[in-house]
Scaffold this motif. Sequence first.
Motif, PDB file in Angstrom:
ATOM      1  N   ALA A  99      13.520   1.933  -4.172  1.00 24.81           N
ATOM      2  CA  ALA A  99      14.498   1.327  -3.280  1.00 24.81           C
ATOM      3  C   ALA A  99      13.835   0.853  -1.994  1.00 24.81           C
ATOM      4  O   ALA A  99      14.112  -0.252  -1.502  1.00 24.81           O
ATOM      5  CB  ALA A  99      15.615   2.339  -2.966  1.00 24.81           C
ATOM      6  N   LEU A 100      12.933   1.674  -1.461  1.00 23.27           N
ATOM      7  CA  LEU A 100      12.252   1.333  -0.211  1.00 23.27           C
ATOM      8  C   LEU A 100      11.423   0.070  -0.372  1.00 23.27           C
ATOM      9  O   LEU A 100      11.502  -0.863   0.443  1.00 23.27           O
ATOM     10  CB  LEU A 100      11.359   2.506   0.194  1.00 23.27           C
ATOM     11  N   VAL A 101      10.623   0.009  -1.434  1.00 24.68           N
ATOM     12  CA  VAL A 101       9.750  -1.137  -1.645  1.00 24.68           C
ATOM     13  C   VAL A 101      10.558  -2.390  -1.973  1.00 24.68           C
ATOM     14  O   VAL A 101      10.337  -3.464  -1.393  1.00 24.68           O
ATOM     15  CB  VAL A 101       8.729  -0.842  -2.764  1.00 24.68           C
ATOM     16  N   TYR A 108       0.851  -1.177   0.000  1.00 17.36           N
ATOM     17  CA  TYR A 108       0.000   0.000   0.000  1.00 17.36           C
ATOM     18  C   TYR A 108       0.896   1.240   0.000  1.00 17.36           C
ATOM     19  O   TYR A 108       1.715   1.417   0.912  1.00 17.36           O
ATOM     20  CB  TYR A 108      -0.886   0.036   1.242  1.00 17.36           C
ATOM     21  N   VAL A 109       0.748   2.100  -0.997  1.00 21.59           N
ATOM     22  CA  VAL A 109       1.489   3.354  -1.069  1.00 21.59           C
ATOM     23  C   VAL A 109       0.529   4.475  -0.696  1.00 21.59           C
ATOM     24  O   VAL A 109      -0.360   4.838  -1.471  1.00 21.59           O
ATOM     25  CB  VAL A 109       2.081   3.581  -2.473  1.00 21.59           C
ATOM     26  N   ALA A 110       0.675   4.990   0.539  1.00 24.77           N
ATOM     27  CA  ALA A 110      -0.293   5.963   1.068  1.00 24.77           C
ATOM     28  C   ALA A 110      -1.702   5.473   0.783  1.00 24.77           C
ATOM     29  O   ALA A 110      -2.580   6.232   0.372  1.00 24.77           O
ATOM     30  CB  ALA A 110      -0.058   7.349   0.466  1.00 24.77           C
ATOM     31  N   GLY A 111      -1.908   4.191   0.994  1.00 22.72           N
ATOM     32  CA  GLY A 111      -3.118   3.531   0.537  1.00 22.72           C
ATOM     33  C   GLY A 111      -4.176   3.348   1.607  1.00 22.72           C
ATOM     34  O   GLY A 111      -3.916   3.440   2.805  1.00 22.72           O
ATOM     35  N   ARG A 167       1.946  -8.049   3.913  1.00 21.70           N
ATOM     36  CA  ARG A 167       1.610  -6.675   3.555  1.00 21.70           C
ATOM     37  C   ARG A 167       2.732  -5.722   3.941  1.00 21.70           C
ATOM     38  O   ARG A 167       3.376  -5.888   4.979  1.00 21.70           O
ATOM     39  CB  ARG A 167       0.323  -6.237   4.264  1.00 21.70           C
ATOM     40  N   ILE A 168       2.924  -4.731   3.096  1.00 20.66           N
ATOM     41  CA  ILE A 168       3.837  -3.621   3.365  1.00 20.66           C
ATOM     42  C   ILE A 168       3.021  -2.335   3.246  1.00 20.66           C
ATOM     43  O   ILE A 168       2.250  -2.175   2.299  1.00 20.66           O
ATOM     44  CB  ILE A 168       5.011  -3.589   2.366  1.00 20.66           C
ATOM     45  N   TYR A 169       3.189  -1.444   4.196  1.00 23.73           N
ATOM     46  CA  TYR A 169       2.515  -0.152   4.124  1.00 23.73           C
ATOM     47  C   TYR A 169       3.573   0.952   4.055  1.00 23.73           C
ATOM     48  O   TYR A 169       4.387   1.099   4.969  1.00 23.73           O
ATOM     49  CB  TYR A 169       1.606   0.098   5.327  1.00 23.73           C
ATOM     50  N   ARG A 220       6.894   1.225   6.370  1.00 21.62           N
ATOM     51  CA  ARG A 220       8.033   2.035   5.957  1.00 21.62           C
ATOM     52  C   ARG A 220       7.539   3.453   5.714  1.00 21.62           C
ATOM     53  O   ARG A 220       6.382   3.663   5.355  1.00 21.62           O
ATOM     54  CB  ARG A 220       8.686   1.473   4.693  1.00 21.62           C
ATOM     55  N   SER A 221       8.416   4.428   5.881  1.00 18.19           N
ATOM     56  CA  SER A 221       8.034   5.831   5.733  1.00 18.19           C
ATOM     57  C   SER A 221       8.842   6.492   4.628  1.00 18.19           C
ATOM     58  O   SER A 221      10.016   6.177   4.429  1.00 18.19           O
ATOM     59  CB  SER A 221       8.277   6.595   7.049  1.00 18.19           C
ATOM     60  N   ILE A 222       8.185   7.409   3.919  1.00 16.09           N
ATOM     61  CA  ILE A 222       8.859   8.211   2.910  1.00 16.09           C
ATOM     62  C   ILE A 222       8.452   9.663   3.123  1.00 16.09           C
ATOM     63  O   ILE A 222       7.275   9.957   3.359  1.00 16.09           O
ATOM     64  CB  ILE A 222       8.529   7.713   1.490  1.00 16.09           C
ATOM     65  N   ASP A 223       9.419  10.554   3.101  1.00 18.92           N
ATOM     66  CA  ASP A 223       9.199  11.942   3.499  1.00 18.92           C
ATOM     67  C   ASP A 223       8.732  12.763   2.294  1.00 18.92           C
ATOM     68  O   ASP A 223       9.491  13.553   1.730  1.00 18.92           O
ATOM     69  CB  ASP A 223      10.479  12.521   4.091  1.00 18.92           C
ATOM     70  N   CYS A 224       7.474  12.543   1.920  1.00 20.34           N
ATOM     71  CA  CYS A 224       6.928  13.290   0.778  1.00 20.34           C
ATOM     72  C   CYS A 224       5.414  13.293   0.876  1.00 20.34           C
ATOM     73  O   CYS A 224       4.837  12.808   1.843  1.00 20.34           O
ATOM     74  CB  CYS A 224       7.409  12.705  -0.539  1.00 20.34           C
ATOM     75  N   GLY A 225       4.784  13.842  -0.169  1.00 18.95           N
ATOM     76  CA  GLY A 225       3.343  13.955  -0.189  1.00 18.95           C
ATOM     77  C   GLY A 225       2.646  12.714  -0.716  1.00 18.95           C
ATOM     78  O   GLY A 225       3.199  11.605  -0.666  1.00 18.95           O
ATOM     79  N   HIS A 226       1.468  12.907  -1.281  1.00 16.28           N
ATOM     80  CA  HIS A 226       0.566  11.806  -1.587  1.00 16.28           C
ATOM     81  C   HIS A 226       1.001  10.938  -2.768  1.00 16.28           C
ATOM     82  O   HIS A 226       0.497   9.829  -2.923  1.00 16.28           O
ATOM     83  CB  HIS A 226      -0.833  12.362  -1.862  1.00 16.28           C
TER      84      HIS A 226
END
Length: 285
Positions: A246-248, A106-109, A199-201, A228-234
């Motif tokens: 890279a994160l995923v 899920y990407v900001a899902g 699952r990965i969020y 996992r966290s990414i420092d950005c918007g939607h």
Amino acid sequence: MTPARTPAAGMLLIHGAWQGSWAWDAWLPELAARGWRARTVDLPGNGANPARDAGLEVSLQIYVDALTEALAAFDAPVVVVAHSGAGVPASQLAEVLPERIACLVYVAGMMLPSGMGYAELVDASAAEVPNAGGIAPYLQWRDEGSSSVVPPEAALEIFLHDCPPEAARQAAAKLTPQQESGRALVTTLSAARFGCVPRIYVEALRDRSVLLPLQRKMQALVPGAIVRSIDCGHVPQLARPAELAALVCDTLGGIGIAPSSPAACSAAPASAAASPHSFTTGTSS
């Protein structure tokens, strides 16, 4: 201990509301560079196929049917990546075909529990989360409220505020009307089926649409995902495509999921099973 390797035939990328398969264009080269084959899909009703969509009233079942057809292009389990509202049909797909999915990402899902719609989560959170409605106050409604559009200026402010400016303008211009019947969706999930899929969020820390407090409420309601966290918007796949890839991919590798041979994608489905995992689903409150 190194996890057992689970080969995946590729990734199926599902766009969110008002979008299309084009929403993943900036991310595809990053996945290819890491050895992943990715297939995108245009969900019914998004205008990409006018002949198919003419007179169609979309529903969760219609989405799941389209995604099931897309899975048939792979001959082994795949990683399903869902952005924003695509999290709902992706979850239901995992309930229907858990053996065909190696992992849900899920990407900001919208990773919602069985029986809960996103509007219910927003309403329950409004008193404590400022601007919990995200894009909702900016929507323009059509056809007596049966569909909505996102004005480009609102898309730039809420969805795409940290994306490269020209790419953001192009994306805002591509947004299409969204049937409300394809946005107000509620899943029926079980621990035995949906709950057995890893699952990965990926939470977007600066999200103005699915706000971070709401992302974390969903993580609490549907526990068991690797976060996992990414420092950005939607829209991380446009704002920070290399970082998201890279994160995923690194997180998938950490649980033993890796791309299989590039020749693994075929025209016919197979019944290979994903590795069993023990996850639980939340219940709506």
